[in-house]
Design an enzyme around this catalytic site. Sequence first.
Site, short mmCIF file in Angstrom:
data_model
loop_
_atom_site.label_atom_id
_atom_site.label_comp_id
_atom_site.label_asym_id
_atom_site.label_seq_id
_atom_site.Cartn_x
_atom_site.Cartn_y
_atom_site.Cartn_z
N GLN A 167 0.94 -1.26 0.05
CA GLN A 167 0.04 -0.18 0.04
C GLN A 167 0.91 1.32 -0.16
OE1 GLN A 167 -1.54 -2.73 1.89
NE2 GLN A 167 -2.54 -2.80 0.09
N ASN A 168 2.10 1.26 -0.04
CA ASN A 168 3.03 2.31 0.03
C ASN A 168 3.15 2.99 -1.45
OD1 ASN A 168 5.46 4.00 -0.35
ND2 ASN A 168 5.74 3.48 2.15
N ARG A 169 2.75 4.22 -1.21
CA ARG A 169 2.76 4.81 -2.75
C ARG A 169 3.86 5.44 -3.37
NH1 ARG A 169 -2.48 8.35 -1.03
NH2 ARG A 169 -1.09 8.78 0.75
N PHE A 170 5.02 5.40 -2.58
CA PHE A 170 6.31 5.99 -2.99
C PHE A 170 6.67 5.66 -4.66
CE2 PHE A 170 10.93 5.85 -3.66
CZ PHE A 170 11.31 7.03 -3.34
#
Length: 167
Positions: A42-45
Amino acid sequence: MVRETIRHPLGPVFDSRSRVLILGTMPSPASRAGAFYYLHPQNRFWPVLAALFGEEPPADNGARRAFALRHRIALWDVLARCSIEGAGDASIREPEGNDIAGLLKKAPIRAVFATGQTAGRLYHRLCEPAAGIPAIVLPSPSAANCAMRPETLVERYRVILPYLTGP
């Protein structure tokens, strides 16, 4: 959740063309397991950086490394060691900073960015005195910062672009 002491398992990603250093706090359990930065699903980096450059998000660690280096971005984390519960920055205790000053001697970094308030505060306290460059704090790309829309994250990350151009 169980508190554990973590020693940072990943080396910095950089080369002689790196102009911007982006720092998180400490790799999440997913990033430690996957052996690269910002790997929590779920990390959007990576989607944010890909959107910034008009590309598709890189699909694997080799492609992520190549993407960062192609765009003159160095990656690392503020902490070399800490006690933490899961991936929660708020649970960090006994932090020890990475040798950011040493990295800055090896790469022509023009600006340092921290992905989130905690990374910014820890950098300021533990690393900035030796590094000599203040960090610009970006919004966290973490799923914990879900209130910030992806388009807003991309806009806020545009601040890195001027530092990437030139010799």
